[in-house]
Design a protein around this motif. Structure first.
Motif, PDB file in Angstrom:
ATOM      1  N   PHE A 189     119.345 -36.399  14.786  1.00 19.94           N
ATOM      2  CA  PHE A 189     118.557 -35.314  14.219  1.00 19.94           C
ATOM      3  C   PHE A 189     119.407 -34.279  13.488  1.00 19.94           C
ATOM      4  CE2 PHE A 189     114.009 -35.253  15.749  1.00 19.94           C
ATOM      5  CZ  PHE A 189     113.970 -36.628  15.926  1.00 19.94           C
ATOM      6  N   ALA A 190     120.709 -34.289  13.723  1.00 17.57           N
ATOM      7  CA  ALA A 190     121.595 -33.423  12.944  1.00 17.57           C
ATOM      8  C   ALA A 190     121.904 -34.151  11.634  1.00 17.57           C
ATOM      9  CB  ALA A 190     122.877 -33.130  13.715  1.00 17.57           C
ATOM     10  N   VAL A 191     120.985 -34.030  10.680  1.00 18.89           N
ATOM     11  CA  VAL A 191     121.034 -34.861   9.474  1.00 18.89           C
ATOM     12  C   VAL A 191     121.991 -34.316   8.411  1.00 18.89           C
ATOM     13  CG1 VAL A 191     118.756 -35.906   9.760  1.00 18.89           C
ATOM     14  CG2 VAL A 191     118.960 -33.681   8.644  1.00 18.89           C
ATOM     15  N   ILE A 192     122.878 -33.397   8.788  1.00 18.76           N
ATOM     16  CA  ILE A 192     123.879 -32.917   7.828  1.00 18.76           C
ATOM     17  C   ILE A 192     124.748 -34.067   7.339  1.00 18.76           C
ATOM     18  CG2 ILE A 192     125.558 -32.335   9.637  1.00 18.76           C
ATOM     19  CD1 ILE A 192     124.927 -30.357   6.374  1.00 18.76           C
ATOM     20  N   THR A 193     124.970 -35.078   8.200  1.00 22.18           N
ATOM     21  CA  THR A 193     125.756 -36.246   7.773  1.00 22.18           C
ATOM     22  C   THR A 193     125.028 -37.021   6.686  1.00 22.18           C
ATOM     23  OG1 THR A 193     124.786 -37.499   9.626  1.00 22.18           O
ATOM     24  CG2 THR A 193     126.941 -36.480   9.990  1.00 22.18           C
ATOM     25  N   MET A 194     123.700 -37.050   6.780  1.00 20.54           N
ATOM     26  CA  MET A 194     122.923 -37.760   5.764  1.00 20.54           C
ATOM     27  C   MET A 194     122.914 -36.978   4.445  1.00 20.54           C
ATOM     28  SD  MET A 194     122.008 -40.517   7.330  1.00 20.54           S
ATOM     29  CE  MET A 194     123.580 -40.398   8.201  1.00 20.54           C
ATOM     30  N   TRP A 195     122.931 -35.655   4.545  1.00 22.29           N
ATOM     31  CA  TRP A 195     122.990 -34.850   3.324  1.00 22.29           C
ATOM     32  C   TRP A 195     124.329 -35.057   2.619  1.00 22.29           C
ATOM     33  CZ3 TRP A 195     126.117 -30.582   1.944  1.00 22.29           C
ATOM     34  CH2 TRP A 195     125.746 -29.955   0.744  1.00 22.29           C
ATOM     35  N   ILE A 196     125.403 -35.134   3.388  1.00 24.07           N
ATOM     36  CA  ILE A 196     126.712 -35.431   2.802  1.00 24.07           C
ATOM     37  C   ILE A 196     126.670 -36.795   2.124  1.00 24.07           C
ATOM     38  CG2 ILE A 196     129.137 -35.939   3.343  1.00 24.07           C
ATOM     39  CD1 ILE A 196     128.981 -33.780   5.513  1.00 24.07           C
ATOM     40  N   GLN A 273     131.707 -30.336   9.529  1.00 25.05           N
ATOM     41  CA  GLN A 273     130.925 -30.721  10.702  1.00 25.05           C
ATOM     42  C   GLN A 273     129.783 -29.733  10.940  1.00 25.05           C
ATOM     43  OE1 GLN A 273     133.475 -31.381  14.081  1.00 25.05           O
ATOM     44  NE2 GLN A 273     134.805 -32.788  12.968  1.00 25.05           N
ATOM     45  N   GLY A 274     128.667 -30.259  11.425  1.00 27.51           N
ATOM     46  CA  GLY A 274     127.490 -29.429  11.608  1.00 27.51           C
ATOM     47  C   GLY A 274     127.708 -28.278  12.568  1.00 27.51           C
ATOM     48  N   LYS A 275     128.447 -28.513  13.647  1.00 24.45           N
ATOM     49  CA  LYS A 275     128.648 -27.434  14.627  1.00 24.45           C
ATOM     50  C   LYS A 275     129.473 -26.303  14.040  1.00 24.45           C
ATOM     51  CE  LYS A 275     131.778 -30.819  16.618  1.00 24.45           C
ATOM     52  NZ  LYS A 275     131.903 -31.794  17.701  1.00 24.45           N
ATOM     53  N   ALA A 276     130.372 -26.632  13.100  1.00 21.74           N
ATOM     54  CA  ALA A 276     131.128 -25.577  12.422  1.00 21.74           C
ATOM     55  C   ALA A 276     130.201 -24.728  11.561  1.00 21.74           C
ATOM     56  CB  ALA A 276     132.230 -26.198  11.565  1.00 21.74           C
TER      57      ALA A 276
END
Length: 380
Positions: A189-196, A273-276
């Motif tokens: 669900f932390a789709v920041i990787t998909m946005w990258i 990274q999303g947590k950053a």
């Protein structure tokens, strides 16, 4: 050129499309860019999570096409609005961004004007401080790229982006083994990787390069832009202090590596990274929104009373910020919601109206939907 399109031009045009909801003195380049990026991320979350959870094969391919088309449509609408504003009000920078107007002699001398909402010209000393800050910003951006840090998380998060770019999957191939697996709910669900991955595929650049070499060049100045907006509110009547405030923030970031777990360490060493992003972008954004709300209590700007839409604008932006917290990290939903609740309690001491509670509740509705979908899939 395509990187500039997806990382700068499209978010800015989306911001121009939406900046009409802002009070006039807040329609600046910086706030417009922030608004555009938040809407950009919010749109991606709305598209990415349904594609990931409902489409079995080629999920990222569908996500890419849907988001590509949607963002281009919004960008074209933003460009159309830009042209209409320039035609109606004249081909001037201040026609689109009236909040960047500088106070002249008339505004400063007239007893009927309130230059609080206008920008003041900086003294030579303040300009020197700004110059030092921009040098430090450039140093941080360069070192974040040329001394890029690699850690164990790269073997998971960056590989997720790469798998999406090359195999059109969304968290259904295990990054450590390369074996097909069921949807990894804990990280998915932390789709920041998909946005990258979207940025990488849309620009034709390898996902690892985007994560390690491109994202820091965007996120680092973006975070400082948020702190500039915080400084503008804190030092509205002493704007010459803003560059000193930014120098303090910059030094705290540069010398904050007292542990591998500090926000400053993540900011400069794990920027992608999303947590950053949650610790260094989402939390300051929430603080900025509530400072904005506290400033609006008096309803004094150089432009008179605020309209209903202008009063709602910060709550709308807060909703987008809460959506961003979920994009970056599942725990961002929890901590972001906690901050919203805490700041709302503080806001109630100054503005004793039930509309504060209503605005805060509406702003976390996307977070509640996020949690419900997460728990339903987790239970399944």
């Amino acid at each position: 050129m395509l990187l500039i399109l997806w990382l700068l031009i499209v978010p800015m045009l989306i911001g121009i499309l939406l900046n009409g909801i802002l009070p006039i003195f807040r329609r600046t380049v910086g706030i417009t860019f922030i608004l555009g990026y938040l809407a950009y991320f919010g749109l991606f979350e709305i598209i990415a999570i349904p594609c990931m959870t409902r489409i079995t094969y080629g999920a990222f391919g569908y996500c890419y096409r849907y988001f590509f088309a949607s963002s281009i449509v919004l960008a074209v609408l933003g460009l159309t609005r830009l042209i209409l504003v320039l035609v109606k009000k004249g081909p001037s920078f201040l026609s689109v961004f009236p909040g960047d107007t500088h106070a002249g002699a008339h505004e400063l001398m007239s007893p009927r004007s309130d230059p609080k909402g206008l920008k003041l010209d900086y003294s030579v000393e303040s300009r020197i401080y700004w110059g030092i800050f921009f040098v430090l910003l450039a140093v941080q951006m360069v070192l974040a790229v040329v001394m890029s840090s690699f850690d164990g998380d790269d073997a998971y998060y960056v590989v997720e982006s790469l798998l999406a770019q090359q195999a059109d999957v969304m968290n259904t191939i295990h990054p450590y083994t390369g074996i097909s697996t069921s949807l990894d709910i804990r990280h998915a669900f932390a789709v920041i990787t998909m946005w990258i991955a979207f940025v990488a595929k849309g620009s034709g650049v390898h996902s690892t390069i985007v994560a390690h070499s491109i994202i820091p060049l965007v996120v680092i100045p973006f975070v400082y832009l948020v702190y500039v907006e915080i400084g503008r509110i804190l030092f509205r009547r002493r704007q010459e202090v803003i560059p000193v405030f930014m120098l303090v923030v910059s030094f705290l970031m540069m010398f904050g590596n007292v542990s591998i777990y500090t926000p400053a360490t993540f900011f400069l060493m794990r920027t992608w990274q999303g947590k950053a992003m949650v610790a260094n972008l989402v939390f300051p954004l929430i603080l900025w929104i509530f400072l904005w709300l506290l400033e609006d209590i008096r309803e004094t700007s150089g432009n008179g009373k605020l309209t209903w839409m202008q009063k709602v604008a910060p709550w709308f932006i807060l909703t987008l910020v809460n959506m961003l917290s979920g994009i970056c990290s599942s725990l961002g939903i929890v901590f972001g919601g906690g901050l919203v609740a805490l700041y709302t309690l503080v806001l109630l001491f100054f503005r004793k109206k039930w509309t504060c509670l209503l605005g805060a509740f509406v702003s976390v509705i996307p977070s509640m939907i996020y949690v419900l979908v997460y728990m339903s899939l987790r239970g399944a």
